[in-house]
Every structure is written in structure tokens, then in C-alpha cells.
Design a protein around this motif. Structure first.
Motif, PDB file in Angstrom:
ATOM      1  N   ASN A  52       0.838  -1.193   0.000  1.00 38.98           N
ATOM      2  CA  ASN A  52       0.000   0.000   0.000  1.00 38.98           C
ATOM      3  C   ASN A  52       0.877   1.250   0.000  1.00 38.98           C
ATOM      4  OD1 ASN A  52      -2.499   1.355   0.134  1.00 38.98           O
ATOM      5  ND2 ASN A  52      -2.331   1.547   2.348  1.00 38.98           N
ATOM      6  N   LYS A  81       0.262  -4.816   3.868  1.00 40.80           N
ATOM      7  CA  LYS A  81      -1.020  -5.216   4.452  1.00 40.80           C
ATOM      8  C   LYS A  81      -1.153  -6.737   4.386  1.00 40.80           C
ATOM      9  CE  LYS A  81      -4.651  -2.741   3.192  1.00 40.80           C
ATOM     10  NZ  LYS A  81      -5.588  -1.949   2.346  1.00 40.80           N
ATOM     11  N   TYR A  92     -10.888  -7.540   6.065  1.00 36.12           N
ATOM     12  CA  TYR A  92     -10.137  -6.892   7.140  1.00 36.12           C
ATOM     13  C   TYR A  92      -8.666  -7.099   6.834  1.00 36.12           C
ATOM     14  CZ  TYR A  92      -7.717  -6.298  11.532  1.00 36.12           C
ATOM     15  OH  TYR A  92      -6.828  -5.894  12.490  1.00 36.12           O
ATOM     16  N   ASN A 131      -1.491  -0.370  11.315  1.00 34.15           N
ATOM     17  CA  ASN A 131      -2.724   0.057  10.671  1.00 34.15           C
ATOM     18  C   ASN A 131      -3.749  -1.071  10.655  1.00 34.15           C
ATOM     19  OD1 ASN A 131      -0.211   1.224   9.170  1.00 34.15           O
ATOM     20  ND2 ASN A 131      -1.771   2.782   9.032  1.00 34.15           N
ATOM     21  N   ASN A 132      -5.017  -0.703  10.851  1.00 35.78           N
ATOM     22  CA  ASN A 132      -6.148  -1.615  10.714  1.00 35.78           C
ATOM     23  C   ASN A 132      -7.017  -1.099   9.586  1.00 35.78           C
ATOM     24  OD1 ASN A 132      -6.279  -3.640  13.086  1.00 35.78           O
ATOM     25  ND2 ASN A 132      -5.622  -1.713  14.001  1.00 35.78           N
ATOM     26  N   TYR A 133      -7.474  -2.006   8.732  1.00 39.38           N
ATOM     27  CA  TYR A 133      -8.267  -1.637   7.565  1.00 39.38           C
ATOM     28  C   TYR A 133      -9.546  -2.472   7.538  1.00 39.38           C
ATOM     29  CZ  TYR A 133      -3.553  -0.301   6.017  1.00 39.38           C
ATOM     30  OH  TYR A 133      -2.283   0.216   5.926  1.00 39.38           O
ATOM     31  N   GLN A 135     -12.651  -3.003   4.690  1.00 38.49           N
ATOM     32  CA  GLN A 135     -13.038  -2.643   3.327  1.00 38.49           C
ATOM     33  C   GLN A 135     -14.292  -3.412   2.926  1.00 38.49           C
ATOM     34  OE1 GLN A 135      -9.979  -1.975   0.295  1.00 38.49           O
ATOM     35  NE2 GLN A 135     -10.857  -3.740  -0.747  1.00 38.49           N
ATOM     36  N   GLU A 147      -9.722   3.219   7.567  1.00 43.77           N
ATOM     37  CA  GLU A 147      -8.375   2.878   8.024  1.00 43.77           C
ATOM     38  C   GLU A 147      -8.102   3.619   9.314  1.00 43.77           C
ATOM     39  OE1 GLU A 147      -3.720   3.663   6.783  1.00 43.77           O
ATOM     40  OE2 GLU A 147      -5.286   3.977   5.295  1.00 43.77           O
ATOM     41  N   HIS A 180     -12.139   5.874   2.600  1.00 42.23           N
ATOM     42  CA  HIS A 180     -11.749   5.845   1.193  1.00 42.23           C
ATOM     43  C   HIS A 180     -12.856   5.307   0.281  1.00 42.23           C
ATOM     44  CE1 HIS A 180     -10.676   1.518   1.840  1.00 42.23           C
ATOM     45  NE2 HIS A 180     -11.161   1.444   0.608  1.00 42.23           N
TER      46      HIS A 180
END
Length: 185
Positions: A52, A81, A92, A131-133, A135, A147, A180
Motif C-alpha cells: 500500500n 497489508k 479486514y 494500521n487496521n483496515y 473494506q 483505516e 476511502h
């Protein structure tokens, strides 16, 4: 059984393209609130690892609120990621990134002689973040997500342009949040 699970993962990942371009209409970090963009490349066939590369621009008013001066900060935080379940409708990811932010800051500050004066300065911060994502793939081509990242600032410099003095502010914490809208290719 393992072959069937691998085939299912490859079938799910073939639905979603390996390149993701994201626009962040809302991003917030120590440098202010603003906008950003990122590019991600899914690196493996199972869709579990991605690279990323995000950029953000933060805008904030000066600290003393007596002037209408705006301060701008640019942040670049590339990272890796890991998607534990691969690419699905809801995904996730957990990752680590290195960040660098630099920008302007003006306001009242104690100087080296402990007197309170108005200064115009440049800032430089660098460190690492976890970082935690989350989507949501709305279709094979369009996604939205959130994020959240936090981590220590190891380089935390403040250069007073008024007096041409460099300060090192020591260890601090960087926090980052973004929303995002993404497009897969």
C-alpha cells in the motif's frame, strides 16, 4: 480438501483485480484534516498480502487562532497489508507502515530562552504505524473502507524559521484515520 480451498480462494481473488486506486475524501492525522490518495497492489495469488502506498494532505488553522493562517502537512506512509481471509465482500487487513510527514506550523511557542513568542516553523516527523483496515467490496470494481493507524514518532523536528533554530521534540505519537472510495483494476 486443501486443493478445494485454494481453488475457491483463487476464484474469489480472480473476481477482484490486483490493483486498487483509492481516493480519500476524508483523512485526519496529526497534521490536520484533509484529503488523500493511495495505490495498492495485491502481491500474491491468494489475495492475502498487499503493498500500500498512500499520500495525504492535512490542513489546519494555526495554533493561536488569532490569524487566518492555514498550515499544510503532507504525509507519505507506505506499508505492507496482510488480509487473513483474503479478498471477499468484506475484508479486514492488518499492516505496518513507515511514515514521514512534513509541513508548516505557526503560532505562539516558548523559544530557547523560555520567552513566549510567535514563530513560523517547518516540521518533520517520521516513525512507524500499525494500521487496521476494513473494506467493503460493493462490486468487483468499487469499494469503500476505513483505516485507523497509530504509532510512535521517532524523528520529531521543529525548525523555527523566525529565529533559525532547530528543536527536537522527542518521542510522540502519530494517529491517522481515513475513509476511502476505491476502484479495482
Amino acid at each position: 480438501m486443501a486443493t478445494g480451498a485454494t481453488a475457491l480462494a483463487q476464484q474469489q481473488n480472480s473476481v477482484y483485480g490486483p490493483n486498487i486506486i483509492r481516493f480519500m475524501p476524508l483523512t485526519a492525522f496529526n497534521g490536520g484534516v484533509g484529503i488523500g490518495a493511495s495505490y495498492e497492489r495485491i502481491l500474491d495469488v491468494n489475495g492475502k498480502v498487499g503493498l500500500n502506498i498512500p499520500f495525504s494532505l492535512g490542513i489546519r488553522n494555526n495554533r493561536d487562532y488569532t490569524n487566518n493562517n492555514m498550515n499544510y502537512t503532507f504525509m507519505f506512509n507506505p506499508g505492507i497489508k496482510f488480509y487473513p481471509a483474503g479478498q471477499r465482500k468484506v475484508t479486514y487487513a492488518l499492516g505496518a507502515s513507515l511514515f514521514t510527514s512534513f509541513g508548516s506550523e505557526d503560532g505562539y511557542r516558548y523559544d530557547i530562552n523560555q520567552s513566549y513568542q510567535y514563530v513560523n516553523a517547518n516540521t518533520l516527523e517520521a516513525g512507524i504505524m500499525v494500521n487496521n483496515y476494513l473494506q467493503f467490496n460493493l462490486s468487483p470494481r468499487v469499494n469503500i473502507g476505513l483505516e485507523l493507524g497509530v504509532g510512535p514518532i521517532y524523528i520529531n523536528q521543529f525548525k523555527d524559521q523566525t529565529n533559525n533554530i532547530m528543536y527536537n521534540n522527542g518521542l510522540d505519537v502519530m494517529g491517522q484515520f481515513s475513509f476511502h472510495i476505491g476502484f479495482r483494476l
